[in-house]
Design a protein around this motif. Sequence first.
Motif, PDB file in Angstrom:
ATOM      1  N   LEU A   5      24.078  51.495  35.992  1.00 43.00           N
ATOM      2  CA  LEU A   5      23.168  50.797  36.873  1.00 43.00           C
ATOM      3  C   LEU A   5      24.069  50.664  38.337  1.00 43.00           C
ATOM      4  N   ARG A   6      25.163  50.882  38.069  1.00 41.02           N
ATOM      5  CA  ARG A   6      25.905  50.987  39.402  1.00 41.02           C
ATOM      6  C   ARG A   6      25.746  52.280  40.419  1.00 41.02           C
ATOM      7  N   GLU A   7      25.232  53.298  39.508  1.00 39.46           N
ATOM      8  CA  GLU A   7      24.723  54.105  40.664  1.00 39.46           C
ATOM      9  C   GLU A   7      23.665  54.343  41.357  1.00 39.46           C
ATOM     10  N   PRO A   8      23.597  54.838  42.538  1.00 36.01           N
ATOM     11  CA  PRO A   8      22.612  54.702  43.442  1.00 36.01           C
ATOM     12  C   PRO A   8      21.078  55.312  43.058  1.00 36.01           C
ATOM     13  N   SER A   9      20.033  54.597  43.410  1.00 32.88           N
ATOM     14  CA  SER A   9      18.755  54.835  42.890  1.00 32.88           C
ATOM     15  C   SER A   9      18.383  56.199  43.022  1.00 32.88           C
ATOM     16  N   SER A  10      17.700  56.727  42.105  1.00 32.07           N
ATOM     17  CA  SER A  10      17.288  57.973  41.909  1.00 32.07           C
ATOM     18  C   SER A  10      16.247  58.021  40.870  1.00 32.07           C
ATOM     19  N   GLU A  11      15.455  59.203  40.846  1.00 32.32           N
ATOM     20  CA  GLU A  11      14.530  59.531  39.831  1.00 32.32           C
ATOM     21  C   GLU A  11      15.294  59.694  38.331  1.00 32.32           C
ATOM     22  N   LYS A  12      16.315  60.428  38.556  1.00 33.61           N
ATOM     23  CA  LYS A  12      17.235  60.738  37.461  1.00 33.61           C
ATOM     24  C   LYS A  12      17.669  59.281  36.668  1.00 33.61           C
ATOM     25  N   LYS A  13      18.084  58.489  37.535  1.00 29.00           N
ATOM     26  CA  LYS A  13      18.651  57.267  37.195  1.00 29.00           C
ATOM     27  C   LYS A  13      17.188  56.269  36.583  1.00 29.00           C
ATOM     28  N   LYS A  14      16.064  56.426  36.871  1.00 30.31           N
ATOM     29  CA  LYS A  14      15.186  55.928  36.613  1.00 30.31           C
ATOM     30  C   LYS A  14      14.827  56.325  35.052  1.00 30.31           C
ATOM     31  N   GLN A  15      14.733  57.643  34.865  1.00 27.78           N
ATOM     32  CA  GLN A  15      14.572  58.304  33.809  1.00 27.78           C
ATOM     33  C   GLN A  15      15.676  57.771  32.635  1.00 27.78           C
ATOM     34  N   ALA A  16      16.681  57.825  33.039  1.00 33.83           N
ATOM     35  CA  ALA A  16      18.004  57.281  32.257  1.00 33.83           C
ATOM     36  C   ALA A  16      17.849  55.770  31.674  1.00 33.83           C
ATOM     37  N   PHE A  64      16.513  60.415  20.583  1.00 34.93           N
ATOM     38  CA  PHE A  64      16.463  59.705  21.961  1.00 34.93           C
ATOM     39  C   PHE A  64      17.881  59.278  22.513  1.00 34.93           C
ATOM     40  N   ILE A  65      18.849  59.090  21.586  1.00 35.74           N
ATOM     41  CA  ILE A  65      20.290  59.016  22.003  1.00 35.74           C
ATOM     42  C   ILE A  65      20.607  60.132  22.558  1.00 35.74           C
ATOM     43  N   ILE A  66      20.293  61.334  22.039  1.00 35.11           N
ATOM     44  CA  ILE A  66      20.834  62.478  22.528  1.00 35.11           C
ATOM     45  C   ILE A  66      20.114  62.897  24.059  1.00 35.11           C
ATOM     46  N   LEU A  67      18.626  62.592  24.087  1.00 34.88           N
ATOM     47  CA  LEU A  67      18.112  62.526  25.372  1.00 34.88           C
ATOM     48  C   LEU A  67      18.687  61.824  26.181  1.00 34.88           C
ATOM     49  N   MET A  68      19.350  60.522  26.033  1.00 34.55           N
ATOM     50  CA  MET A  68      19.732  59.305  26.685  1.00 34.55           C
ATOM     51  C   MET A  68      21.183  59.855  27.242  1.00 34.55           C
ATOM     52  N   ILE A  69      21.892  60.443  26.326  1.00 38.76           N
ATOM     53  CA  ILE A  69      23.120  60.933  26.709  1.00 38.76           C
ATOM     54  C   ILE A  69      22.856  62.064  27.825  1.00 38.76           C
ATOM     55  N   ARG A  81      23.489  63.086  33.995  1.00 45.41           N
ATOM     56  CA  ARG A  81      22.716  63.499  35.164  1.00 45.41           C
ATOM     57  C   ARG A  81      23.195  62.486  36.298  1.00 45.41           C
ATOM     58  N   VAL A  82      23.612  61.489  35.841  1.00 43.23           N
ATOM     59  CA  VAL A  82      23.681  60.252  36.689  1.00 43.23           C
ATOM     60  C   VAL A  82      25.329  59.870  36.937  1.00 43.23           C
ATOM     61  N   SER A  83      25.793  59.618  35.562  1.00 44.28           N
ATOM     62  CA  SER A  83      27.110  59.213  35.314  1.00 44.28           C
ATOM     63  C   SER A  83      27.819  59.646  33.880  1.00 44.28           C
ATOM     64  N   GLY A  84      28.544  60.518  34.208  1.00 49.36           N
ATOM     65  CA  GLY A  84      29.344  61.179  32.948  1.00 49.36           C
ATOM     66  C   GLY A  84      30.061  60.070  32.361  1.00 49.36           C
TER      67      GLY A  84
END
Length: 156
Positions: free
Chosen positions: A67-78, A115-120, A125-128
């Motif tokens: 959530l601390r990362e900047p807004s993006s489509e990748k973040k929304k998907q995460a 879904f855990i794999i997809l989430m990881i 893509r947003v925060s390692g």
Amino acid sequence: MNKWLTIVLCIGLPLAVGGVSAYVTVQNIQNWYPGLAKPFFNPPNTVFGPVWTALYILMGVSFYLLLREPSSEKKKQAILLFFIQLVLNFWWSILFFRFHWIGIAFIDIVLLWLFIILMIRQFYRVSGKAANLQWPYLAWVSFANVLNAAIWYLNH
């Protein structure tokens, strides 16, 4: 929002999900589950609470970092994937312990694992850092998949 309040809410959310599912299923864990045939590698019941508590805390910290990362489509998907896996996580306990649907619970936990794999993958893509905190969760759910399958096989 205040940083500390955000951290508390992020950690509190998965802990609350786990707490509610535990509350709904505790009677069956005490009365029904002991009567099932279980494989030799089934851990003692005292292991599950501390492990899940630690995993829910890691999940919350990971979510906070995301959530601390900047807004993006990748973040929304995460975020979406985080909530999907959290719902699947919640329902597994209900399906397995409350309704005794061991086979349906197995389908749920396989979906949870996917879904855990997809989430990881999406978290990376947003925060390692956020993604890396999810590896213990994936490891435990991998073990839980095998355990669920074995219990289903032994009691089917």
